[in-house]
Each structure stands twice: as C-alpha cells, then as structure tokens.
Scaffold this motif. Structure first.
Motif, short mmCIF file in Angstrom:
data_model
loop_
_atom_site.label_atom_id
_atom_site.label_comp_id
_atom_site.label_asym_id
_atom_site.label_seq_id
_atom_site.Cartn_x
_atom_site.Cartn_y
_atom_site.Cartn_z
N ASN A 101 1.68 0.73 -9.02
CA ASN A 101 1.25 0.25 -7.70
C ASN A 101 2.47 -0.20 -6.91
OD1 ASN A 101 -0.11 -0.72 -5.49
ND2 ASN A 101 -1.29 -2.27 -6.59
N CYS A 102 2.68 0.41 -5.74
CA CYS A 102 3.81 0.06 -4.88
C CYS A 102 3.30 -0.76 -3.71
CB CYS A 102 4.51 1.32 -4.39
SG CYS A 102 6.12 1.00 -3.63
N ILE A 103 3.92 -1.93 -3.49
CA ILE A 103 3.43 -2.89 -2.50
C ILE A 103 4.32 -2.88 -1.26
CG2 ILE A 103 2.67 -5.26 -2.17
CD1 ILE A 103 1.40 -3.81 -4.59
N PHE A 104 3.70 -2.79 -0.09
CA PHE A 104 4.41 -2.90 1.17
C PHE A 104 3.81 -4.03 1.99
CE2 PHE A 104 4.49 1.73 0.33
CZ PHE A 104 5.86 1.92 0.25
N LYS A 105 4.59 -4.51 2.96
CA LYS A 105 3.99 -5.36 3.99
C LYS A 105 3.41 -4.47 5.06
CE LYS A 105 5.03 -9.24 5.48
NZ LYS A 105 5.64 -10.33 6.26
N SER A 106 2.36 -4.95 5.73
CA SER A 106 1.61 -4.11 6.67
C SER A 106 2.35 -3.83 7.96
CB SER A 106 0.25 -4.76 6.98
OG SER A 106 0.43 -6.06 7.49
N ASP A 107 3.59 -4.36 8.12
CA ASP A 107 4.33 -4.01 9.32
C ASP A 107 4.83 -2.57 9.28
OD1 ASP A 107 6.29 -4.29 7.42
OD2 ASP A 107 7.39 -5.87 8.43
N SER A 127 6.69 5.66 0.93
CA SER A 127 5.30 6.11 0.91
C SER A 127 5.22 7.61 0.65
CB SER A 127 4.63 5.76 2.24
OG SER A 127 3.28 6.16 2.26
N CYS A 128 6.13 8.36 1.27
CA CYS A 128 6.17 9.81 1.03
C CYS A 128 6.55 10.12 -0.41
CB CYS A 128 7.16 10.47 1.99
SG CYS A 128 6.66 10.45 3.73
N LEU A 129 7.50 9.34 -0.94
CA LEU A 129 7.89 9.52 -2.34
C LEU A 129 6.71 9.30 -3.27
CD1 LEU A 129 11.36 7.77 -2.82
CD2 LEU A 129 10.84 10.18 -3.14
N MET A 130 6.00 8.19 -3.05
CA MET A 130 4.87 7.87 -3.90
C MET A 130 3.83 8.98 -3.87
SD MET A 130 5.41 4.82 -5.27
CE MET A 130 3.77 4.28 -5.73
N SER A 131 3.51 9.46 -2.70
CA SER A 131 2.51 10.52 -2.57
C SER A 131 2.97 11.81 -3.24
CB SER A 131 2.22 10.78 -1.08
OG SER A 131 1.68 9.64 -0.46
N SER A 132 4.24 12.14 -3.07
CA SER A 132 4.73 13.39 -3.65
C SER A 132 4.76 13.33 -5.17
CB SER A 132 6.11 13.73 -3.09
OG SER A 132 7.06 12.75 -3.46
N TRP A 133 5.10 12.16 -5.74
CA TRP A 133 5.10 12.04 -7.20
C TRP A 133 3.67 12.10 -7.75
CZ3 TRP A 133 9.81 12.26 -5.77
CH2 TRP A 133 10.85 12.28 -6.70
N PRO A 170 0.09 8.58 -11.94
CA PRO A 170 -1.03 7.76 -11.42
C PRO A 170 -0.54 6.59 -10.56
CG PRO A 170 -0.67 7.31 -13.75
CD PRO A 170 0.24 8.43 -13.41
N ILE A 171 -0.51 6.80 -9.27
CA ILE A 171 0.03 5.79 -8.35
C ILE A 171 -1.06 5.25 -7.42
CG2 ILE A 171 2.31 6.84 -8.43
CD1 ILE A 171 0.47 7.04 -5.17
N ILE A 172 -0.79 4.03 -6.92
CA ILE A 172 -1.59 3.41 -5.87
C ILE A 172 -0.59 2.83 -4.86
CG2 ILE A 172 -3.14 1.49 -5.29
CD1 ILE A 172 -4.36 1.74 -8.06
N ILE A 173 -0.91 2.90 -3.59
CA ILE A 173 -0.10 2.26 -2.56
C ILE A 173 -0.91 1.14 -1.94
CG2 ILE A 173 1.06 2.53 -0.33
CD1 ILE A 173 1.60 5.43 -1.09
N THR A 174 -0.32 -0.05 -1.87
CA THR A 174 -1.03 -1.21 -1.33
C THR A 174 -0.21 -1.82 -0.19
OG1 THR A 174 -1.95 -1.69 -3.51
CG2 THR A 174 -2.08 -3.43 -1.86
N GLY A 219 -4.19 7.43 -6.58
CA GLY A 219 -3.89 8.28 -5.44
C GLY A 219 -4.35 7.74 -4.11
N TYR A 220 -4.88 6.50 -4.08
CA TYR A 220 -5.41 5.94 -2.85
C TYR A 220 -4.45 4.93 -2.24
CZ TYR A 220 -10.08 7.99 -3.15
OH TYR A 220 -11.14 8.87 -3.17
N ILE A 221 -4.59 4.75 -0.93
CA ILE A 221 -3.87 3.72 -0.19
C ILE A 221 -4.86 2.62 0.17
CG2 ILE A 221 -2.57 3.17 1.91
CD1 ILE A 221 -1.63 6.06 1.96
N TYR A 222 -4.47 1.36 -0.11
CA TYR A 222 -5.34 0.22 0.17
C TYR A 222 -4.62 -0.79 1.07
CZ TYR A 222 -8.23 1.89 -3.73
OH TYR A 222 -9.02 2.64 -4.56
N ASN A 223 -5.38 -1.45 1.92
CA ASN A 223 -4.87 -2.57 2.70
C ASN A 223 -5.56 -3.85 2.25
OD1 ASN A 223 -3.22 -0.98 4.32
ND2 ASN A 223 -4.81 -0.64 5.85
N ILE A 224 -4.77 -4.89 2.02
CA ILE A 224 -5.32 -6.21 1.72
C ILE A 224 -5.07 -7.09 2.94
CG2 ILE A 224 -5.22 -8.22 0.22
CD1 ILE A 224 -4.19 -6.46 -2.00
N ARG A 225 -6.11 -7.56 3.57
CA ARG A 225 -5.93 -8.33 4.81
C ARG A 225 -7.03 -9.38 4.92
NH1 ARG A 225 -7.39 -3.00 6.27
NH2 ARG A 225 -9.49 -2.83 7.11
#
Length: 342
Positions: free
Chosen positions: A131-137, A168-174, A181-185, A247-253
C-alpha cells in the motif's frame, strides 16, 4: 502478520504503529534513515508494549538493505508512506528531495517487493500487499461542490506533484505488468496529539500559544481542505490495507473546511481553553493576519466574529469539535516540549 512501515520516525507512521500494537497481534518493522529521532524517542516513552516493534535504519535508495530486510523479517504487508511531503519545500528543493526520494526510492521498494513476492509460495502470495500512501494534494484544487474522488485528475503544476504522479504510474504499472498486489491510498490532512509537523493546525496552535501571528497567504485564505483526526485515519488506513481490493485507488477523507474557517474555530476554542493568555494577547482572533486585501474586510470583521462566537456549536460537527479540543489541550499541556520541535 508482519508489517513494514516506511518513513518510520514520522507522525503518521508512529501513530499507525501504535494503533497496530494496541489493537492487533501484528509485528511491525519501521524503516527510516533516522535523521530526526525526536518523534521516535517520545513515541517509545509513551508505548507500553514495545516487543512487537523494531526499527531498521536505512535509506530506501539502498536496495541491498531492502532485500536484507525482506529476507529477515518476511513481511506480509508493506505500507510505504510518502517519503517527503513538506508543503514548504514543494519547489525550492525538488531536484534532491522530490524526484529522487519520492520516485527513485519507491521504485527500489517496488522492485525489491516484486522479487520478494515472486519468491513466496502460493499461500503467502495471496496475503501479501503493498500500500502506497499519498497526501491528497496530488489532485487538482477543489471546492465544496467538486469533492475529491478516486478518479479525480492529478495536479502536475510543480516538480513535487509530478514526482507523486510518477509514483502513481509506477504503482499501476507494477500491478498490471507484474501482478504485484498493490493498493494506492490518498489521505487528507491530519491532526492530533503528537503532531510535530508544520501543518496548518499544528503550527497555528503552537504560534497562538506563544502569542505569535497566524499568517495566511492571499492564495489560500478560502482554500478548502479536508481534515481527519489521526486516530481515525490510522484505523481506516489499517483496515483498508488489510481488507481493500488489490489494484484499487482509495481516498481517506473527512471534514471539509476553508482555511480561514478552520483558524477561526481554533482561535474560538483557544479563547475558551487557555486561561492565561500570552503577553499582549487579549483575544486569539487578533492573531489571524493576511498579506492580502481581504485582511481588513474579512479577517477583522467583528460582526463575523460575533456570529462565530454564538453559532459555532451548531455549525461544527460534534465529533470534530471534541477531537480538535482534545488536540488543543494536548498542545497546551506540552507547550514547552513543542519548543524543541518547531
């Protein structure tokens, strides 16, 4: 489960680790270069059960160290918390920090994860997640009518944001190329006790308690941001990592507030909670200043202050109010400690 958390000395990582220790049976390995250990030292002083947490000092640019960690720790989950997201350095230091740290380090972690995952048997492969974590900016600026969604377009107006889009592109391509098995948050702004970061809430409370001005730039007075209490965030992050679909992208807000509205709430509560105000401060509202033409017409309008003073109970979500009050009380109690961080 064995869980690796990168950025191990930071506020989010440590609070997540504390939640996992308190509410699960998982083991945790924090990875960090340990350039700043103040958070870490304070964290371990507050921890009761330290046996299931360990720390490994390394930089993610060292692939041999990552391979060694995977071999010895046998992780089931990798939670990669964005290496550098200091909003104050978005432009000035991008060449060294944002492109290299946010992109190259994640690339190394992805490649080592792929090699490790390929070495697992069928059963362990099914339990592994990254799971790779980003800030929503990472998204374009939004208003209250254009709420962030998982399909929102990325904002690439500066090198800092470009580095995050590249990740994000790296995560999706891998995921698509290697089936990793990746998730983007994507996470909203966060706040709470033990926050020594330079965010709007933490810095504003700290400045106010010292009687310093709370400055808003003209470009972000009415900017709407999303704020989530840190305990709610780490609980959501853990559950999402364990139960989320690959394989999904999630937002926590959570709560949407304009910057000026948020500061007025903080000052209103400070006026109630702080019994002995700093020298020269009779009303915390007076500390809010701006370098824009809105200062006189908007920030210094007593009529607006009166509305807030009388209507704040009905306008603020009760849970949010309780959590921001809890946060402010923690800052008040630990003001001397905070001097060594800010």
């Amino acid at each position: 489960m064995n869980i690796i958390i990168t950025g191990g000395s930071r506020f989010i990582s440590l609070t997540l680790a504390k939640y996992i220790v308190n509410f699960t049976n998982d083991k945790i390995l924090l990875i960090d270069n340990l350039k700043c250990t103040k958070n870490l030292n304070l964290f371990f002083k507050t921890m009761i059960d330290k046996d299931r947490i360990s720390i490994f000092k390394t930089d993610l640019e060292d692939k041999k160290s990552i391979d060694y960690i995977f071999l010895k720790f046998h992780p089931h989950i990798i939670i990669n918390i964005e290496y550098d997201y200091n909003i104050n350095n978005k432009i000035t230091d991008y060449s060294n920090n944002f492109i290299r740290n946010n992109f190259v380090n994640t690339l190394n972690l992805l490649e080592c994860s792929k090699n490790y995952w390929n070495s697992l048997d069928i059963v362990d492969k099914k339990t592994f997640k990254f799971n790779c974590i980003f800030k929503s900016d990472v998204y374009y600026k939004f208003n209250i009518l254009n709420v962030l969604q998982e399909i929102s377009i990325h904002d690439n107006i500066n090198p800092y944001l470009i580095s995050k889009s590249l990740i994000s592109c790296l995560m999706s391509s891998w995921y698509f190329s290697y089936k990793l098995p990746i998730i983007i948050t994507n996470i909203s702004n966060h706040y709470g006790p033990l926050d020594f970061s330079n965010t709007l809430i933490s810095k504003s409370i700290f400045n106010a308690l010292l009687g310093k001005k709370i400055v808003l730039n003209k470009d972000n007075i009415f900017e709407i941001n999303n704020w989530l209490y840190i305990d709610d965030y780490v609980r959501s992050l853990y559950n999402l990592t364990v139960k989320g679909d690959i394989g999904y992208i999630y937002n926590i807000r959570s709560y949407y507030l304009s910057n000026i509205r948020l500061l007025k709430i903080i000052c209103y509560l400070l006026n109630i909670l702080v019994k002995s105000k700093p020298v020269g401060v009779s009303n915390f509202f007076d500390l809010i200043v701006s370098n824009s033409f809105y200062q006189k017409s908007f920030l210094k309008n007593n009529f607006i202050y009166n509305i807030i003073n009388t209507k704040i109970e009905s306008k603020i979500d009760k849970n949010f109010k309780n959590k921001i009050v809890k946060t402010i009380k923690w800052y008040i109690k630990n003001i001397e400690l905070l001097n060594s961080f800010f």
